[in-house]
Design an enzyme around this catalytic site. Sequence first.
Site, PDB file in Angstrom:
ATOM      1  CD1 TRP A   1      -0.446  -1.742   3.014  1.00  0.00           C
ATOM      2  CD2 TRP A   1       0.715   0.159   3.275  1.00  0.00           C
ATOM      3  NE1 TRP A   1       0.362  -1.894   4.117  1.00  0.00           N
ATOM      4  CE2 TRP A   1       1.087  -0.735   4.304  1.00  0.00           C
ATOM      5  CE3 TRP A   1       1.312   1.416   3.250  1.00  0.00           C
ATOM      6  CZ2 TRP A   1       2.026  -0.415   5.277  1.00  0.00           C
ATOM      7  CZ3 TRP A   1       2.248   1.740   4.209  1.00  0.00           C
ATOM      8  CH2 TRP A   1       2.599   0.830   5.211  1.00  0.00           C
TER       9      TRP A   1
ATOM     10  CD  GLU B   1      12.554  -5.826  -5.476  1.00  0.00           C
ATOM     11  OE1 GLU B   1      13.304  -6.371  -6.297  1.00  0.00           O
ATOM     12  OE2 GLU B   1      12.922  -4.908  -4.711  1.00  0.00           O
TER      13      GLU B   1
ATOM     14  N   GLY C   1      14.728 -10.327  -0.136  1.00  0.00           N
ATOM     15  CA  GLY C   1      14.040 -10.889  -1.296  1.00  0.00           C
ATOM     16  C   GLY C   1      14.917 -11.642  -2.253  1.00  0.00           C
TER      17      GLY C   1
ATOM     18  CE  LYS D   1      -4.053  -8.709  -2.792  1.00  0.00           C
ATOM     19  NZ  LYS D   1      -4.291  -7.747  -1.668  1.00  0.00           N
TER      20      LYS D   1
ATOM     21  CB  CYS E   1      11.060  -1.249   0.560  1.00  0.00           C
ATOM     22  SG  CYS E   1      11.215  -0.672  -1.128  1.00  0.00           S
TER      23      CYS E   1
ATOM     24  CD  GLU F   1      10.368  -3.259   6.601  1.00  0.00           C
ATOM     25  OE1 GLU F   1       9.595  -4.217   6.664  1.00  0.00           O
ATOM     26  OE2 GLU F   1      10.749  -2.747   5.539  1.00  0.00           O
TER      27      GLU F   1
HETATM   28  P1  NAP Z   1       2.195  -7.331   3.163  1.00  0.00           P
HETATM   29  O1  NAP Z   1       1.343  -7.420   4.341  1.00  0.00           O
HETATM   30  O2  NAP Z   1       3.229  -8.355   2.957  1.00  0.00           O
HETATM   31  O3  NAP Z   1       1.203  -7.317   1.901  1.00  0.00           O
HETATM   32  C1  NAP Z   1       1.632  -7.128   0.584  1.00  0.00           C
HETATM   33  C2  NAP Z   1       0.576  -7.652  -0.357  1.00  0.00           C
HETATM   34  O4  NAP Z   1       0.474  -9.063  -0.223  1.00  0.00           O
HETATM   35  C3  NAP Z   1      -0.819  -7.109  -0.073  1.00  0.00           C
HETATM   36  O5  NAP Z   1      -1.500  -6.937  -1.286  1.00  0.00           O
HETATM   37  C4  NAP Z   1      -1.422  -8.238   0.750  1.00  0.00           C
HETATM   38  O6  NAP Z   1      -2.834  -8.238   0.769  1.00  0.00           O
HETATM   39  C5  NAP Z   1      -0.870  -9.435   0.035  1.00  0.00           C
HETATM   40  N1  NAP Z   1      -0.888 -10.679   0.792  1.00  0.00           N
HETATM   41  C6  NAP Z   1      -0.930 -10.846   2.134  1.00  0.00           C
HETATM   42  N2  NAP Z   1      -0.937 -12.169   2.441  1.00  0.00           N
HETATM   43  C7  NAP Z   1      -0.908 -12.840   1.263  1.00  0.00           C
HETATM   44  C8  NAP Z   1      -0.883 -14.216   0.920  1.00  0.00           C
HETATM   45  N3  NAP Z   1      -0.897 -15.183   1.842  1.00  0.00           N
HETATM   46  N4  NAP Z   1      -0.841 -14.544  -0.387  1.00  0.00           N
HETATM   47  C9  NAP Z   1      -0.805 -13.606  -1.341  1.00  0.00           C
HETATM   48  N5  NAP Z   1      -0.837 -12.280  -1.068  1.00  0.00           N
HETATM   49  C10 NAP Z   1      -0.858 -11.897   0.220  1.00  0.00           C
HETATM   50  O7  NAP Z   1       2.937  -5.936   3.081  1.00  0.00           O
HETATM   51  P2  NAP Z   1       2.297  -4.495   3.252  1.00  0.00           P
HETATM   52  O8  NAP Z   1       1.912  -4.353   4.683  1.00  0.00           O
HETATM   53  O9  NAP Z   1       1.272  -4.263   2.212  1.00  0.00           O
HETATM   54  O10 NAP Z   1       3.553  -3.564   2.892  1.00  0.00           O
HETATM   55  C11 NAP Z   1       4.571  -3.295   3.803  1.00  0.00           C
HETATM   56  C12 NAP Z   1       5.762  -4.183   3.583  1.00  0.00           C
HETATM   57  O11 NAP Z   1       6.143  -4.175   2.222  1.00  0.00           O
HETATM   58  C13 NAP Z   1       6.989  -3.738   4.324  1.00  0.00           C
HETATM   59  O12 NAP Z   1       7.570  -4.838   4.983  1.00  0.00           O
HETATM   60  C14 NAP Z   1       7.948  -3.240   3.264  1.00  0.00           C
HETATM   61  O13 NAP Z   1       9.288  -3.346   3.524  1.00  0.00           O
HETATM   62  C15 NAP Z   1       7.557  -4.035   2.096  1.00  0.00           C
HETATM   63  N6  NAP Z   1       7.862  -3.317   0.841  1.00  0.00           N
HETATM   64  C16 NAP Z   1       8.944  -3.725   0.130  1.00  0.00           C
HETATM   65  C17 NAP Z   1       9.278  -3.068  -1.026  1.00  0.00           C
HETATM   66  C18 NAP Z   1      10.469  -3.492  -1.849  1.00  0.00           C
HETATM   67  O14 NAP Z   1      10.576  -3.080  -3.000  1.00  0.00           O
HETATM   68  N7  NAP Z   1      11.369  -4.285  -1.341  1.00  0.00           N
HETATM   69  C19 NAP Z   1       8.504  -2.008  -1.471  1.00  0.00           C
HETATM   70  C20 NAP Z   1       7.408  -1.626  -0.719  1.00  0.00           C
HETATM   71  C21 NAP Z   1       7.093  -2.306   0.447  1.00  0.00           C
HETATM   72  P3  NAP Z   1      -3.682  -7.322   1.787  1.00  0.00           P
HETATM   73  O15 NAP Z   1      -4.447  -6.471   0.873  1.00  0.00           O
HETATM   74  O16 NAP Z   1      -4.540  -8.263   2.576  1.00  0.00           O
HETATM   75  O17 NAP Z   1      -2.733  -6.574   2.639  1.00  0.00           O
END
Ligand code: NAP
Length: 493
Positions: A151, A250, A459, A175, A284, A386
Amino acid sequence: MKKVGPIVNGKELSSGGGTFFDVVNPANGEMIAEEACCSTECVDQIVASSKQAYFSADWQNMSPADRGYYLLKLADIVEKEADELIALELEDTGKPITQLKDSEIPLAVAIIRFYAGAADKIEGRVKSTSGGAFHFTTFEPYGVVAGILPWNYPLVNVAMKVAPALAAGNAIIVKPSVETPLSCVAFAKLCLEAGIPPGIVNVSLGSGSTAGQSLVVHSDVKKISFTGSTSVGQSIQKKATEQMKSVNLELGGKNAIIVFADADLEKAADAAVISAFVNAGQLCVSCSRLLVEKSISSEFSAMLKEKLEKVKVGDPLAADTLIGPMITRSQYNIALDYITEAPAEGCTVLAGGEKLRLSGPHSNGLWIRPTILTNVKSGMKVATEEIFGPVLSIIDFQNEAEAVQISNDVIYGLSGSVWTKDGARAMRMIKALQTGIIWINCMLNGYPQIPVPPHKMSGTGVELGIEGLIAYCKQKSAIMAYDDRAPVGWDIQ
Ligand code: NAP
Ligand code: MG
C-alpha cells in the site's frame, strides 16, 4: 460514495463475489470508497480471462514494437490524467500532493516509457559451438503472471509490475493492497484507453488471504512478482514451490545511511532527513538507521534535529508539506508501538516520540511525529527490526570496520548509503556492504534503468532495469542442425 471493483476483461465488476471493504483516507479517517472484494471463484474467472487474452490472436500476433507503442501511449495517458490519478492517490494514501506531482507521477511515467522502449530489445544470443548446428537462446513470456502489491506506493508499484510484464509479452493480474485499490483500478482502465487489449491487464481486489493467495496457487498463473513484507514473501515462495512457480520477491529492509567524519555533513544530514522521513518512512529502501562516526556524532545529531524541526508534517494539500500520515491503521499501530517501547530498551528520544495531534479536518488522521532515537545499540529492536514508519535510529561507530559490521548485522539487505570524501573507502564499502543497492554521497535517487536486486531476507530476483524485464521472461536454448556434422548425443570438445 465511490465504488471500486475488480477489472476483468475490460469491465469493472460491481461485485467480486466476496465481502465489501471500506477504503479510508488516512489523513482524515473518512471512508472514501466501497471496494468489492474477490472470492476464489472470482479469481478463477479473472485468471481464465487473462489466459484467454494471452492466447488470443490479437496478443500473440502483436509485435514487440507494437507492445512498446501501446506502452508509450499509456505513459502519455497517465501524464494527461495525472490530476485524476493524484486525486485518487491523495484520498487513498494521504500523501503530500507535491510528492505525488513531483516524484510519483513522473517516476511511474518514466518506468512505463523505459519498458516501452525496451520491449523490442529483448535479445537472445548465438553461441559459439561446433559445426553442423546453429545454437541460440531466446526469451519468451511466462504467459499469465501476477503482481501482488503493498500500500505504500500504489501507483508507482502498479506501473512497476505492469510495464515490464507487458513489454515482455505477458498478461498480468494485479492485486493491490486491499487498503489502496483506487489508483490501481484507474490505471487498469487507462491501459484499455491506451489500446492494450481487454484481459491483458486484469485486477483482483481483496485481502491477501483470498484475492492474493488464489493467484499464488492457481496453476495457470506462471509467475508471481510480489512486493511486500518478508513474512508474506516467505509464505508465497513456499506455496509457489509446490508448482515450481517462478517468484520475484521485493521485501523488507533495515537500511543504513553511514556518515564518516570527512563527509559533507550538510548534504548528508539533508539526505538522512529526506530518506528517513519521506512518505512517513513507509518506503522499503529508505534509511531507518543512521550510522555515524563517533567523533562527529553529537554535532551531526544536533544538525539533524534542527533540520527536522523545519520539516512540515500535515495537510497533504499544502505545497510545503513533506510528510503525510501513516497509510494504514495497522502500520500506524506497529510504528507507534516501536516508538513508545524504544526508551525502555535504553535509547533516547531526540525528536518526536509520540502521536501528532492535528486539529480541524485532519484530527482523525493517522499522524506520527517524525522520531529520532539516539544511543541506539546493535541488538535493540529499533536497530534490527523493520519499523516502516517515521523513525530514525542513530548508532555510533568508531571506525570503518565497525561501520561495516553494524550495517551488515541485520537480516535484511536492500539498500545502503555511504557518505565520505575518500574514494577508496567508498569502493571498499560498496564491496563490503551486503545490500542490493548502494548510494555513495547520495541517497534514494532511483531511475527505471537501475535494477534493485534485494539481498538476504529482503528478497530474491530483481525489479527495474533491463534485468527487471528479463525477470518476466523464460529462457530457452535452441540447437538447429543444418548438416550431418551435427552429432546425436554428446559431442564434447
Ligand atoms: P504485506 O502485508 O506483505 O502485503 C503485501 C501484499 O500481499 C498485499 O497486497 C497483501 O494483501 C498481500 N498478501 C498478504 N498475504 C498474502 C498471501 N498469503 N498470499 C498472497 N498475497 C498476500 O505488506 P504491506 O503491509 O502491504 O507492505 C509493507 C511491507 O512491504 C513492508 O515490509 C515493506 O518493507 C515491504 N515493501 C517492500 C518493497 C520493496 O521493493 N522491497 C517495497 C514496498 C514495500 P492485503 O491487501 O490483505 O494486505
Ligand atoms: Mg486508504
